[in-house]
Design an enzyme around this catalytic site. Structure first.
Site, PDB file in Angstrom:
ATOM      1  N   GLY A  45       0.832  -1.193   0.000  1.00 31.27           N
ATOM      2  CA  GLY A  45       0.000   0.000   0.000  1.00 31.27           C
ATOM      3  C   GLY A  45       0.869   1.247   0.000  1.00 31.27           C
ATOM      4  O   GLY A  45       2.018   1.204   0.472  1.00 31.27           O
ATOM      5  N   GLN A  50       2.957  10.088   1.136  1.00 30.72           N
ATOM      6  CA  GLN A  50       4.259   9.410   1.212  1.00 30.72           C
ATOM      7  C   GLN A  50       5.159   9.746   0.022  1.00 30.72           C
ATOM      8  O   GLN A  50       6.357   9.493   0.067  1.00 30.72           O
ATOM      9  CB  GLN A  50       4.079   7.883   1.303  1.00 30.72           C
ATOM     10  CG  GLN A  50       3.438   7.441   2.607  1.00 30.72           C
ATOM     11  CD  GLN A  50       3.279   5.934   2.646  1.00 30.72           C
ATOM     12  OE1 GLN A  50       2.320   5.396   2.125  1.00 30.72           O
ATOM     13  NE2 GLN A  50       4.238   5.243   3.247  1.00 30.72           N
ATOM     14  N   CYS A  92       5.702  -0.015   7.255  1.00 27.56           N
ATOM     15  CA  CYS A  92       5.345   1.160   6.463  1.00 27.56           C
ATOM     16  C   CYS A  92       6.551   1.538   5.618  1.00 27.56           C
ATOM     17  O   CYS A  92       7.671   1.555   6.133  1.00 27.56           O
ATOM     18  CB  CYS A  92       4.965   2.306   7.398  1.00 27.56           C
ATOM     19  SG  CYS A  92       4.472   3.804   6.526  1.00 27.56           S
ATOM     20  N   LEU A  93       6.318   1.850   4.347  1.00 26.45           N
ATOM     21  CA  LEU A  93       7.438   2.208   3.479  1.00 26.45           C
ATOM     22  C   LEU A  93       8.116   3.500   3.952  1.00 26.45           C
ATOM     23  O   LEU A  93       9.254   3.758   3.586  1.00 26.45           O
ATOM     24  CB  LEU A  93       6.974   2.348   2.026  1.00 26.45           C
ATOM     25  CG  LEU A  93       6.494   1.034   1.380  1.00 26.45           C
ATOM     26  CD1 LEU A  93       5.956   1.286  -0.017  1.00 26.45           C
ATOM     27  CD2 LEU A  93       7.622  -0.001   1.344  1.00 26.45           C
ATOM     28  N   HIS A 134      -4.718   1.434   7.322  1.00 29.22           N
ATOM     29  CA  HIS A 134      -3.376   2.010   7.459  1.00 29.22           C
ATOM     30  C   HIS A 134      -3.176   3.143   6.447  1.00 29.22           C
ATOM     31  O   HIS A 134      -2.672   4.216   6.790  1.00 29.22           O
ATOM     32  CB  HIS A 134      -2.344   0.885   7.258  1.00 29.22           C
ATOM     33  CG  HIS A 134      -0.911   1.316   7.226  1.00 29.22           C
ATOM     34  ND1 HIS A 134       0.039   0.804   8.095  1.00 29.22           N
ATOM     35  CD2 HIS A 134      -0.233   2.173   6.423  1.00 29.22           C
ATOM     36  CE1 HIS A 134       1.218   1.358   7.817  1.00 29.22           C
ATOM     37  NE2 HIS A 134       1.090   2.178   6.805  1.00 29.22           N
ATOM     38  N   GLU A 135      -3.615   2.902   5.195  1.00 25.89           N
ATOM     39  CA  GLU A 135      -3.412   3.911   4.146  1.00 25.89           C
ATOM     40  C   GLU A 135      -4.318   5.125   4.354  1.00 25.89           C
ATOM     41  O   GLU A 135      -3.889   6.262   4.147  1.00 25.89           O
ATOM     42  CB  GLU A 135      -3.632   3.309   2.755  1.00 25.89           C
ATOM     43  CG  GLU A 135      -2.706   2.140   2.405  1.00 25.89           C
ATOM     44  CD  GLU A 135      -1.230   2.421   2.652  1.00 25.89           C
ATOM     45  OE1 GLU A 135      -0.804   3.589   2.536  1.00 25.89           O
ATOM     46  OE2 GLU A 135      -0.493   1.476   2.987  1.00 25.89           O
ATOM     47  N   HIS A 138      -2.892   7.510   6.755  1.00 19.27           N
ATOM     48  CA  HIS A 138      -1.872   8.404   6.188  1.00 19.27           C
ATOM     49  C   HIS A 138      -2.482   9.719   5.711  1.00 19.27           C
ATOM     50  O   HIS A 138      -1.863  10.773   5.816  1.00 19.27           O
ATOM     51  CB  HIS A 138      -1.172   7.742   4.991  1.00 19.27           C
ATOM     52  CG  HIS A 138       0.002   6.881   5.351  1.00 19.27           C
ATOM     53  ND1 HIS A 138       1.137   7.390   5.967  1.00 19.27           N
ATOM     54  CD2 HIS A 138       0.248   5.566   5.161  1.00 19.27           C
ATOM     55  CE1 HIS A 138       2.017   6.397   6.142  1.00 19.27           C
ATOM     56  NE2 HIS A 138       1.496   5.282   5.671  1.00 19.27           N
TER      57      HIS A 138
HETATM   58 ZN    ZN Z   1       2.393   3.428   5.714  1.00 26.04          ZN
END
Ligand code: ZN
Length: 170
Positions: A45, A50, A92-93, A134-135, A138
């Site tokens: 995701g 991000q 998380c990236l 989660h997304e 963000h």
């Molecule tokens: Zn994340």
């Protein structure tokens, strides 16, 4: 085009993102870039903030290794969250190589606008449910480490900061 992914801490990861009011070609290209960047990372995701774009857009694919199913969601909205909870080890990236267990509603119903500008609505369970929550977090400036205790959050933030410095140095 693969876009660089912001690493926590970064003020852009703490912002409430703006709703998308029209689907320009530029926004479609952004969604495509985000999918490429997510698969390349690799991740399941990615949210627009991000990659430094403060708009309500997320992409996800939780079955990419089996049979890819890329989902692009503009203005995603949680319509319903179950009382049943589920715990997954999340990553998380934007917080590379660090993981922690987070408990969230096990099933959710989400509404969004797809790449063609059509409204969509769907129920998600399992990993998809965790990923989409989660997304969406963000887009509200919230990271998965915000669900952890202050000690753990600080520790993970310090590690992430260190990694960010190392990457900047190349
Ligand atoms: Zn994340």
């Amino acid at each position: 085009m693969i876009r660089p992914i912001l690493i926590h801490p970064d003020p852009r990861l703490k912002k409430i993102c703006d709703a998308v009011d029209d689907l320009s070609d530029e926004r479609r290209a952004l969604a495509d870039d985000m999918l490429q960047s997510m698969y390349d990372a690799p991740g399941i995701g990615l949210a627009a903030p991000q990659v430094g774009v403060l708009e309500r857009l997320i992409v996800l694919d939780c079955v990419k290794d089996v049979d890819p199913e890329p989902l692009v969601m503009f203005n995603p909205e949680l319509l319903h969250s179950s009382d049943d909870l589920n715990t997954y080890e999340e990553g998380c990236l934007s917080i590379p190589e660090q993981f922690a267990e987070v408990t969230r509603p096990a099933d959710v119903r989400v509404a969004w606008i797809d790449l063609n500008g059509n409204p969509q609505e769907r129920d998600f369970g399992g990993l998809w449910a965790t990923c989409v929550q989660h997304e969406i977090d963000h887009l509200n400036g919230k990271l998965f480490i915000d669900y952890l205790g202050p000690m753990k959050r600080q520790m993970m933030t310090r590690k992430s900061q260190k990694m960010k410095r190392e990457r900047a140095r190349g």
